[in-house]
Design a protein around this motif. Structure first.
Motif: not given
Length: 399
Positions: A138-159
């Motif tokens: 679960g990702v509860i509430g989205k990443p904090s605003d300061w995590l500017i380099s920590s984006n994730v593509d959900y489909q890549i994680v699934k694949d």
């Protein structure tokens, strides 16, 4: 499930002699396996499939098998050889051929103890990869605003991992926590550093119970939460809740940091050990000493602890945990799952500086490793795992 071992043998060699030699060699490996012989009809169905090249002169046999084997499995080809009867030479020719076809492979050769341990490591990695394909985080509430380099593509994680990431509004947590009437929590008072902390314990337990319900409702194996949003909504923190949930085997990370949560989950699946999500607070490039700190740590990682306020906000319940000195591994994977960091070190001591997040660990790495943190880090959060497990983590990503 056992390790499946298939065989290829040149018809020029005496079958009886080859069988006797093979039996002795396999017994020396000290592993549990199922010997499939030359019947490849179910190749690829086990977590780990090994082709035992028993003799030389088998290159042509393998080449004929290859088209059907690649249809049955996309695993790398693991070529086991005892080194007798020109089996190593044949394996080298086969591996060279595979590389020309851009197909992954490895020769398993050496002393029996080395081969056996290598096979068990490969099996563990394959087993974990299969387990992760039934995982929901679960990702509860989205990443904090300061995590500017920590984006994730959900489909890549699934694949790539088979892990499903589920977005959950943080409002669900706050609503449940506000309606929850938790136990008073007097058993925690002995660890509280102040009356203010004692008064916050009941609310911190309510957050734990709310997250526990979310885990049950969504059938999660782990989560990360945008925990700073709890401060204005509940005037409390998630530090105690995450420490409890992690101790129960539910991987939980802070600040909505998805790569950190994935790193914790991978490390836990491979080692069975809970990880400490923290960020470097000070680095000494000359000595290789790095001070990692955060306001929560799983209770099953520590010998004793104190309950203080959360460092940045001065409210709620934070944890100052003291872990035993000894071997650790620092680990982090990036959001695209195409880069990772894993290095082994030593926990020198736990500190209690007043101007840092509450749990503080002084860790010794080799000085050259500090260049990674100062020149090309994967975000700020990293996972401290209480063991040496670089080989497992490296093998996981090499596949």
């Amino acid at each position: 499930m056992k390790i499946s071992i298939y065989t290829i043998t040149s018809p020029l060699h005496d079958p009886k002699t080859t069988d006797e030699t093979s039996k002795q060699f396999l017994e020396e490996l000290n592993i549990e396996y199922e010997l499939k012989g030359d019947d490849f009809s179910d190749y690829g169905q086990s977590p780990l499939n090994i082709i035992y090249v028993r003799t030389g002169g088998t290159e042509g046999i393998f080449k004929q098998l290859l088209p059907s084997l690649t249809k049955q499995s996309n695993q790398p080809f693991y070529l086991l050889t005892s080194g007798k009867s020109n089996s190593l030479a044949a394996s080298m020719e086969i591996l060279s051929f595979l590389k020309q076809q851009h197909i992954r492979g490895e020769i398993l050769h050496g002393e029996p103890q080395y081969i056996g341990s290598r096979i068990l490591l490969l099996y563990k990695v394959r087993e974990v990869k299969a387990q992760l394909r039934n995982c929901k985080l679960g990702v509860i509430g989205k990443p904090s605003d300061w995590l500017i380099s920590s984006n994730v593509d959900y489909q890549i994680v699934k694949d790539k991992l088979g892990i499903e990431l589920v977005d959950i509004p943080i409002q669900q947590v706050t609503d449940i926590a506000q309606k929850t009437q938790p136990k008073e929590g007097k058993e925690w008072y002995q660890y509280a550093s102040s009356h203010q902390v004692k008064e916050s314990i009941s609310g911190a337990i309510a957050i734990y119970e709310a997250l526990k319900k979310i885990v049950d409702d969504y059938q999660l194996q782990g989560l990360t939460i945008r925990c700073f949003d709890l401060l204005p909504a509940l005037h409390n923190t998630g530090c105690l809740a995450l420490a409890l949930l992690n101790s129960e085997g539910i991987v939980c990370g802070c600040e909505g940091d998805i790569p950190a949560m994935l790193s914790m989950k991978i490390a836990y699946a491979l080692t069975g050990k809970t990880g400490f999500q923290a960020n470097p607070a000070h680095i000494n490039p000359t000595t290789g000493e790095i001070l990692f700190a955060h306001c929560t740590i799983p209770f099953n990682m520590i010998d004793h602890y104190d309950l203080l306020t959360h460092f940045e906000s001065g409210i709620g319940v934070g944890i100052r945990g003291y872990m035993q000195k000894g071997d650790i591994t620092i680990f982090k994977v990036n959001g695209k799952l195409d880069r990772y960091f894993a290095e082994e070190g030593l926990l020198l001591e736990c500190q209690d500086k007043p101007n840092l997040c509450r749990t503080q660990q002084l860790i010794q790495l080799s000085p050259e490793i500090t260049k990674y943190f100062l020149t090309n880090p994967i975000g700020n959060h990293h996972i401290v795992v209480p063991s040496h497990c670089k080989d497992l983590l490296t093998q996981f990503f090499e596949e």
